[in-house]
Design a protein around this motif. Structure first.
Motif, short mmCIF file in Angstrom:
data_model
loop_
_atom_site.label_atom_id
_atom_site.label_comp_id
_atom_site.label_asym_id
_atom_site.label_seq_id
_atom_site.Cartn_x
_atom_site.Cartn_y
_atom_site.Cartn_z
N MET A 40 0.84 -1.20 0.00
CA MET A 40 0.00 0.00 0.00
C MET A 40 0.87 1.26 0.00
O MET A 40 0.62 2.21 -0.75
N ASP A 41 1.92 1.26 0.82
CA ASP A 41 2.81 2.41 0.86
C ASP A 41 3.47 2.63 -0.49
O ASP A 41 3.60 3.77 -0.97
N ALA A 42 3.90 1.54 -1.13
CA ALA A 42 4.53 1.65 -2.45
C ALA A 42 3.57 2.23 -3.47
O ALA A 42 3.95 3.08 -4.30
N MET A 43 2.31 1.81 -3.42
CA MET A 43 1.31 2.32 -4.36
C MET A 43 0.98 3.78 -4.08
O MET A 43 0.76 4.57 -5.01
N LEU A 44 0.95 4.15 -2.80
CA LEU A 44 0.68 5.55 -2.45
C LEU A 44 1.81 6.46 -2.93
O LEU A 44 1.57 7.57 -3.40
N GLY A 59 13.53 1.43 1.70
CA GLY A 59 12.99 0.22 2.31
C GLY A 59 11.59 -0.17 1.91
O GLY A 59 11.22 -1.34 1.99
N VAL A 60 10.78 0.80 1.48
CA VAL A 60 9.38 0.49 1.15
C VAL A 60 9.30 -0.50 -0.01
O VAL A 60 8.60 -1.52 0.07
N ASN A 61 10.01 -0.23 -1.10
CA ASN A 61 9.96 -1.13 -2.26
C ASN A 61 10.51 -2.51 -1.92
O ASN A 61 9.97 -3.53 -2.34
#
Length: 210
Positions: A97-101, A156-158
């Protein structure tokens, strides 16, 4: 009429950006709420303050152009933000979700960078150096926001999103491997028996004719 000359086109572009920024002011709190990374949430909240300042800055530009602060519906930004709203409805892992945001937010930034860049170029061509300078402050903030989002993604998110996906894929493969193998074995054996029986029948038939 908008676009009848370059100055009119500039005013029209400023109206478009003004509306886009106001749409973003409404969208950023939802994006911050949807983020699971503290760093990403803080980035959205920080950019909300910047965006509110950018709205005020655009109102200053209207004054410099001797125009009333008035927006023109920005369909492009509305579409980008609608996609972002759809993203928040997805049933995704936190890191995904963070990556998409981040991806959605960077689409917003890239749109704004292009819009501000165009407006600055036109203002400079018209000799409106003060207008170009005010717009340039916002452009610098948009570029910095885009770079910050890239840094958060790469820090780190990806990687977390990719790791989570790999683990899920491995679990799915483990669960499906055994049933599929067992399912294929029986039909293959049955086919072999049928072929053997058919071969024997042909042999007996040939023997009978002899």
């Amino acid at each position: 009429m908008a676009g009848s000359n370059l100055r009119d086109a500039l005013v029209d572009e400023i109206k478009d950006i003004y509306n886009a920024e106001k749409q973003i002011v409404k969208a950023l709190p939802r994006m911050a709420k949807g983020a699971t990374s503290d760093e990403l949430r803080e980035a959205f909240e920080s950019h909300l303050e910047e965006t509110e300042n950018q709205v005020s800055r655009l109102e200053r530009v209207f004054e410099l152009l001797d125009e009333k602060p008035r927006g023109k519906h920005c369909a492009g930004m509305a579409g980008i933000l609608e996609e972002g709203s759809d993203t928040l409805q997805e049933d995704a892992e936190d890191s995904v979700m963070d990556a998409m945001l981040i991806a959605g937010a960077q689409r917003v930034e890239h749109y704004e960078i292009t819009a501000y860049g165009t407006a600055i170029a036109w203002a400079e061509a018209l000799g409106l150096t003060e207008v170009a300078g005010v717009l340039g402050e916002s452009l610098a903030e948009e570029k910095a926001a885009d770079e910050k989002l890239s840094a958060i993604a790469e820090s780190g998110v990806n990687e977390a999103a990719t790791a989570g996906e790999s683990e899920d894929d491995m679990e799915d493969d483990d669960e499906e491997a055994t049933p599929k193998s067992a399912g294929k074995a029986e039909p293959a054996t049955a086919s072999a028996r049928s072929a053997s029986a058919a071969s024997g029948a042909k042999t007996r038939q040939r023997g009978g004719r002899r």
